[in-house]
Design an enzyme around this catalytic site. Structure first.
Site, PDB file in Angstrom:
ATOM      1  N   TYR A  30       0.899  -1.189  -0.093  1.00 57.99           N
ATOM      2  CA  TYR A  30      -0.053  -0.030  -0.059  1.00 57.99           C
ATOM      3  C   TYR A  30       0.845   1.386   0.146  1.00 57.99           C
ATOM      4  O   TYR A  30       1.008   2.035   1.142  1.00 57.99           O
ATOM      5  CB  TYR A  30      -0.718  -0.045   1.358  1.00 57.99           C
ATOM      6  N   TRP A  34      -3.906   6.398   2.868  1.00 56.03           N
ATOM      7  CA  TRP A  34      -5.562   5.839   2.822  1.00 56.03           C
ATOM      8  C   TRP A  34      -6.141   6.705   3.837  1.00 56.03           C
ATOM      9  O   TRP A  34      -5.403   7.271   5.090  1.00 56.03           O
ATOM     10  CB  TRP A  34      -5.395   4.563   3.038  1.00 56.03           C
ATOM     11  N   LEU A  35      -7.528   6.933   3.688  1.00 53.06           N
ATOM     12  CA  LEU A  35      -7.843   7.752   4.530  1.00 53.06           C
ATOM     13  C   LEU A  35      -8.398   7.195   6.093  1.00 53.06           C
ATOM     14  O   LEU A  35      -7.751   7.809   6.967  1.00 53.06           O
ATOM     15  CB  LEU A  35      -9.543   7.973   3.783  1.00 53.06           C
ATOM     16  N   ASP A  37      -6.869   4.605   7.326  1.00 54.57           N
ATOM     17  CA  ASP A  37      -5.636   4.350   7.927  1.00 54.57           C
ATOM     18  C   ASP A  37      -4.914   5.364   8.653  1.00 54.57           C
ATOM     19  O   ASP A  37      -4.334   5.386   9.713  1.00 54.57           O
ATOM     20  CB  ASP A  37      -4.607   3.783   6.728  1.00 54.57           C
ATOM     21  N   GLN A 107     -14.128   6.543   2.355  1.00 56.62           N
ATOM     22  CA  GLN A 107     -13.766   5.559   3.281  1.00 56.62           C
ATOM     23  C   GLN A 107     -14.636   5.819   4.625  1.00 56.62           C
ATOM     24  O   GLN A 107     -14.920   6.831   4.730  1.00 56.62           O
ATOM     25  CB  GLN A 107     -12.364   5.212   3.538  1.00 56.62           C
ATOM     26  N   ASP A 168     -13.241  -4.645   2.879  1.00 53.48           N
ATOM     27  CA  ASP A 168     -13.354  -4.729   1.339  1.00 53.48           C
ATOM     28  C   ASP A 168     -14.548  -6.071   0.844  1.00 53.48           C
ATOM     29  O   ASP A 168     -15.209  -5.967   0.133  1.00 53.48           O
ATOM     30  CB  ASP A 168     -12.229  -4.907   0.610  1.00 53.48           C
ATOM     31  N   GLU A 410      -0.761  -7.130   9.212  1.00 49.46           N
ATOM     32  CA  GLU A 410      -1.990  -6.553   8.977  1.00 49.46           C
ATOM     33  C   GLU A 410      -3.359  -7.171   9.661  1.00 49.46           C
ATOM     34  O   GLU A 410      -4.027  -6.532  10.036  1.00 49.46           O
ATOM     35  CB  GLU A 410      -2.294  -6.724   7.268  1.00 49.46           C
TER      36      GLU A 410
HETATM   37  C1  GLC Z   1      -7.202  -2.635   2.266  1.00 47.78           C
HETATM   38  C2  GLC Z   1      -8.536  -2.540   3.418  1.00 47.78           C
HETATM   39  C3  GLC Z   1      -8.571  -1.009   3.841  1.00 47.78           C
HETATM   40  C4  GLC Z   1      -7.481  -0.303   4.132  1.00 47.78           C
HETATM   41  C5  GLC Z   1      -6.362  -0.324   2.814  1.00 47.78           C
HETATM   42  C6  GLC Z   1      -4.958   0.056   3.126  1.00 47.78           C
HETATM   43  O1  GLC Z   1      -7.929  -2.127   1.155  1.00 47.78           O
HETATM   44  O2  GLC Z   1      -9.439  -3.234   3.187  1.00 47.78           O
HETATM   45  O3  GLC Z   1      -9.464  -1.022   4.805  1.00 47.78           O
HETATM   46  O4  GLC Z   1      -8.036   0.881   4.097  1.00 47.78           O
HETATM   47  O5  GLC Z   1      -6.216  -1.942   2.434  1.00 47.78           O
HETATM   48  O6  GLC Z   1      -4.693  -0.479   4.292  1.00 47.78           O
END
Ligand code: GLC
Length: 439
Positions: A30, A34-35, A37, A107, A168, A410
């Site tokens: 990743y 991310w929001l 996160d 999100q 997800d 994770e």
């Molecule tokens: C996955 C998770 C999501 C999270 C992202 C980044 O897509 O399902 O909740 O924000 O990873 O960690």
């Protein structure tokens, strides 16, 4: 458990994933912001460095669309990420920001929680100015949610893609997707067993064993659903006119209720008054949550916006009305019992993301069984809301032990604690810090 060692390990993960003003969830898997996160990350960072924690949140505002939406991803710069940015093409929407590439979906609204968590560590004057700084963006986001995602003013926010739920591939989403949105060509690929080809273009299965992720068919269906939204330039009204599936997601709406409560506190602290229309909408959500209760099974479910039927597939979301904090004590007590039931959520390493009695349960598979630290954190808060202090402390202790034993992964097997998904995962580290520092 050596708490000092655990704290150092967690700090190390946050440092590893720090990209200056923001933190990526995990280095290879990743590589963007991310929001939700970043909200969880800021909740941990506040114990280490207040300014850095604030930056984690203000950097999220770079991505806010002019209509108020906060996107779930803000893409990192660099040629190596061009394909990710091009998948979403946020520039297709007139509302997307000019300077940064983002996704076109949102999100769970955890921002208010993170803003207040940081505020708690400040003296009153600083807290006030911090709240004043974040207030306009928060209001715009909540107004966007109600304006665009609750068109019939029913009180429940509608999500248009599983990614928006943050959970997800959880069962309610997978079952909706399979029922209503399995395009003919995705179904044909499944039938012809050609789905292995999809591995060639997936980033996650290059890093993580495939059994721990969504299946190729599900990944394809997500991608097809995303393409549909992109074709409509992420315009909610246009999408909802021809939606194949749209879900009043339980977890999201519970988090929104809590965020609304906090937003009211923020407004009060700064001497502002929330717009009347927003206050009315907020009250409606609290009432509407009760429509998601199913007396026969004694749980709340998500609901399909299209059929208006409850999606009777339980998941970890079933426990989040505790976090919302507005349900009755009686209902809260019934939910707390589920934590102590072997058929539901009682596990060696709680809390599984899907109950044991679900046909979807798989201890390895992403949001279909593994234990996640962020949902544990939300449940701990929920238990505290209703005065279940012993239960909250026990879950806090178990979560810390899980991470101390198995690392900052994770997610984890609820059966034997085996670490799964990406290693060195930021919110696992950040919330470990928070759980250590607030016990
Ligand atoms: C996955 C998770 C999501 C999270 C992202 C980044 O897509 O399902 O909740 O924000 O990873 O960690």
């Amino acid at each position: 458990m050596d708490e000092e060692k655990l704290l150092e390990e967690a700090k190390g993960v946050l440092k590893l994933n720090d990209r200056g003003g923001y933190t990526v969830p995990a280095t290879d898997l990743y590589p963007h912001q991310w929001l939700w996160d970043s909200c969880f990350i800021a909740i941990g960072l506040r114990h280490l460095d207040i300014e850095r924690a604030q930056a984690e949140l203000t950097s999220l505002l770079r991505g806010q669309w002019s209509n108020g939406m906060l996107p779930n991803i803000i893409f990192s710069e660099g040629e190596q990420y061009r394909r990710d940015r091009e998948l979403w093409r946020s520039y297709l929407s007139p509302y997307s920001p000019d300077k940064v590439a983002t996704s076109g979906l949102t999100q769970p609204p955890m921002l208010a929680e993170a803003v207040v968590a940081i505020g708690e560590k400040m003296k009153t004057p600083e807290r006030r100015s911090w709240y004043k700084k974040m207030y306009p963006a928060l209001i715009r986001h909540h107004e966007w949610l109600y304006g665009e995602r609750d068109p019939h003013k029913e009180g429940l926010i509608i999500l248009l893609h599983p990614y928006e739920s943050g959970l997800d591939n959880s069962p309610p989403w997978i079952s909706e997707l399979r029922k209503h949105s399995m395009l003919w060509w995705v179904a044909a690929i499944e039938k012809l067993r050609l789905d292995g080809v999809v591995n060639l273009v997936r980033r996650d299965t290059r890093h993580i064993p495939p059994g721990q992720r969504t299946s190729n068919i599900e990944a394809l269906a997500y991608w097809a659903a995303l393409r549909r939204l992109r074709r409509k330039a992420y315009n909610s009204e246009a999408i909802l006119n021809h939606a194949l599936f749209a879900v009043e997601d339980l977890a999201f709406n519970c988090i929104l209720i809590r965020a609304n409560t906090l937003l009211k506190n923020i407004a009060e602290t700064t001497g502002r008054t929330l717009p009347d229309e927003l206050l009315t909408a907020m009250a409606r959500t609290e009432t509407a949550l009760e429509q998601l209760w199913d007396e026969t099974n004694g749980v709340y479910y998500s609901r399909s916006f299209i059929s208006h039927k409850l999606i009777e597939e339980p998941s970890i979301a079933a426990l989040l009305p505790l976090y919302a904090g507005t349900i009755s004590k009686e209902k809260a007590a019934r939910l707390v019992q589920l934590l102590d039931s072997r058929k539901w959520f009682k596990a060696n390493w709680p809390v599984p993301s899907v109950p044991f009695n679900s046909s979807y349960f798989d201890p390895l598979k992403y949001w279909q069984g593994p234990t996640w630290v962020n949902t544990n954190w939300l449940i701990i808060k929920g238990l505290e809301n209703y005065g279940y202090k012993d239960e909250a402390d026990a879950l806090r202790q178990k979560t810390l032990e899980l991470v101390a034993k198995n690392g900052m992964s994770e997610y984890f097997s609820p059966i034997n604690g085996q670490p799964e998904g990406a290693p060195n995962f930021s919110w696992t580290a950040a919330l470990t810090i928070d759980l250590l520092k607030t016990s």
